[in-house]
Design a protein around this motif. Sequence first.
Motif, PDB file in Angstrom:
ATOM      1  N   GLY A 154       0.817  -1.214   0.000  1.00 21.42           N
ATOM      2  CA  GLY A 154       0.000   0.000   0.000  1.00 21.42           C
ATOM      3  C   GLY A 154       0.849   1.261   0.000  1.00 21.42           C
ATOM      4  N   ASP A 184      -6.471   0.818  -3.984  1.00 21.68           N
ATOM      5  CA  ASP A 184      -7.359   1.384  -2.960  1.00 21.68           C
ATOM      6  C   ASP A 184      -8.119   2.603  -3.494  1.00 21.68           C
ATOM      7  N   GLU A 201      -9.994  -6.988  -7.092  1.00 18.33           N
ATOM      8  CA  GLU A 201      -9.710  -8.311  -7.657  1.00 18.33           C
ATOM      9  C   GLU A 201     -10.994  -9.139  -7.778  1.00 18.33           C
TER      10      GLU A 201
HETATM   11  O1  KG4 Z   1       1.835  -4.796   2.704  1.00 21.74           O
HETATM   12  P1  KG4 Z   1       0.496  -4.271   3.126  1.00 21.74           P
HETATM   13  O2  KG4 Z   1      -0.338  -5.101   4.057  1.00 21.74           O
HETATM   14  O3  KG4 Z   1       0.615  -2.875   3.819  1.00 21.74           O
HETATM   15  C1  KG4 Z   1       1.550  -1.929   3.461  1.00 21.74           C
HETATM   16  O4  KG4 Z   1       2.717  -2.004   3.929  1.00 21.74           O
HETATM   17  O5  KG4 Z   1       1.144  -1.059   2.666  1.00 21.74           O
HETATM   18  O6  KG4 Z   1      -0.306  -3.957   1.784  1.00 21.74           O
HETATM   19  C2  KG4 Z   1      -1.628  -3.462   1.820  1.00 21.74           C
HETATM   20  C3  KG4 Z   1      -2.038  -3.147   0.398  1.00 21.74           C
HETATM   21  C4  KG4 Z   1      -3.370  -2.420   0.310  1.00 21.74           C
HETATM   22  O7  KG4 Z   1      -3.224  -1.315  -0.566  1.00 21.74           O
HETATM   23  C5  KG4 Z   1      -4.306  -3.468  -0.301  1.00 21.74           C
HETATM   24  O8  KG4 Z   1      -5.342  -2.917  -1.064  1.00 21.74           O
HETATM   25  C6  KG4 Z   1      -3.340  -4.276  -1.135  1.00 21.74           C
HETATM   26  O9  KG4 Z   1      -2.168  -4.370  -0.360  1.00 21.74           O
HETATM   27  N1  KG4 Z   1      -3.869  -5.615  -1.423  1.00 21.74           N
HETATM   28  C7  KG4 Z   1      -4.182  -6.047  -2.673  1.00 21.74           C
HETATM   29  C8  KG4 Z   1      -4.729  -7.343  -2.515  1.00 21.74           C
HETATM   30  N2  KG4 Z   1      -4.714  -7.666  -1.188  1.00 21.74           N
HETATM   31  C9  KG4 Z   1      -4.174  -6.588  -0.534  1.00 21.74           C
HETATM   32  N3  KG4 Z   1      -4.052  -5.458  -3.861  1.00 21.74           N
HETATM   33  C10 KG4 Z   1      -4.477  -6.154  -4.950  1.00 21.74           C
HETATM   34  N4  KG4 Z   1      -5.025  -7.387  -4.884  1.00 21.74           N
HETATM   35  C11 KG4 Z   1      -5.166  -8.019  -3.702  1.00 21.74           C
HETATM   36  N5  KG4 Z   1      -5.710  -9.239  -3.644  1.00 21.74           N
END
Ligand code: KG4
Length: 370
Positions: A154, A184, A201
């Motif tokens: 994110g 997001d 997704e």
């Molecule tokens: O690594 P993370 O938990 O937190 C950060 O360090 O940012 O990543 C969260 C991000 C969010 O923007 C969320 O929408 C995205 O990962 N995310 C996805 C999926 N699952 C989580 N993006 C696309 N497809 C997914 N299935």
Amino acid sequence: MSISAELGHCMSNNTLILGIETSCDETAAAVVSRHADGTGRICSNVVRAQWEAHKAYGGVVPEIAARAHIEVLDDVIKLALEDAGFGFPELNGVAATAGPGLIGGVLVGLTTAKAIALVHNIPLVGVNHLEAHALTVGLTDGLAPPYLLLLVSGGHTQLLIVRDVGEYVRLGTTVDDALGEAFDKTAKLLGLGYPGGPEVERWAERGDAGQFAFPRPMKGRAEPHFSFAGLKTAVRQTAERIAPLAESDVADLCASFQQAVVETIVDRVRVAMTLYGEKLGSDAPRTLVVAGGVAANQAIGGRLRAIASSHGFAICVPPPALCTDNAAMIAWAGAERLARGWTDGLDLAARARWPLDPDAPPAIGAGVKA
Ligand code: KG4
Ligand code: ZN
């Protein structure tokens, strides 16, 4: 290795580390044990998401996040120790995210870790959150550097060569939005839930990816940088043009957006694979590691698997619960640093920005996020 297999009994004669993660919207604590042979095991892994608190805003509100961390962190740590079957006296060290991230939240976790280190007279390790994502495969798959890393979360979108623990070469980064952020924001503008990635997704599965011709930003550029702001704007403009949106329109927009993302990522990773070979030589082990929350996306994962295999790379993706933010990865990165004698003083500062490769030249673009 499955997470449940990891959640086995932890021997008390190994190095036991408590990890704390509070840099974004997950309050997390975990106990990890590192064995003398360099392998690790998760003894407990507690993650409390704050999604409900941020849902109404369609994104993380820093002040709300910091307060929520304060409210639950003590309980989360207690639970992590209980689940692991250990108390503070058995710990050999405490690791906390010291950056990069939302500074209020980072301060909550780091200050708590400092107090634990001081009271229990154990070493403190400040962990770079990105390094923790980068090293997770050492814990889950016993994979040692070097490898090529695509970090898609994110807050970050980077391609890095992980040469060794503490030694990173940044090949590419985003010049504007992070990929998770683009998911997001796209979800928000289409009125879908938060976090948006999994929602987009899910909707994309029912849509027609050929319906809208969105741009493939940066495709074909010699350096493997990323840009997602224009793609997000293209989705917004199209959505406004065809409004009011039927459910099928939302599905088609999601599918077309995701398709543009997949093609861009594949193109950028292909460039990075060539650079990896040039920098490390043809004898270097070739593994593509995908980490960060967006690594949970099946469409992206599927295409990356195909391109890895066609370029002679193995692929390694930690299980989804260890791709998204968690404290087991913080504890593990802390254990790796502790094993090398790298500890920190109680004067360690929290950092909002903390690039893994400080020598990387800035990427050219508006609003660069190194
Ligand atoms: O690594 P993370 O938990 O937190 C950060 O360090 O940012 O990543 C969260 C991000 C969010 O923007 C969320 O929408 C995205 O990962 N995310 C996805 C999926 N699952 C989580 N993006 C696309 N497809 C997914 N299935
Ligand atoms: Zn993260």
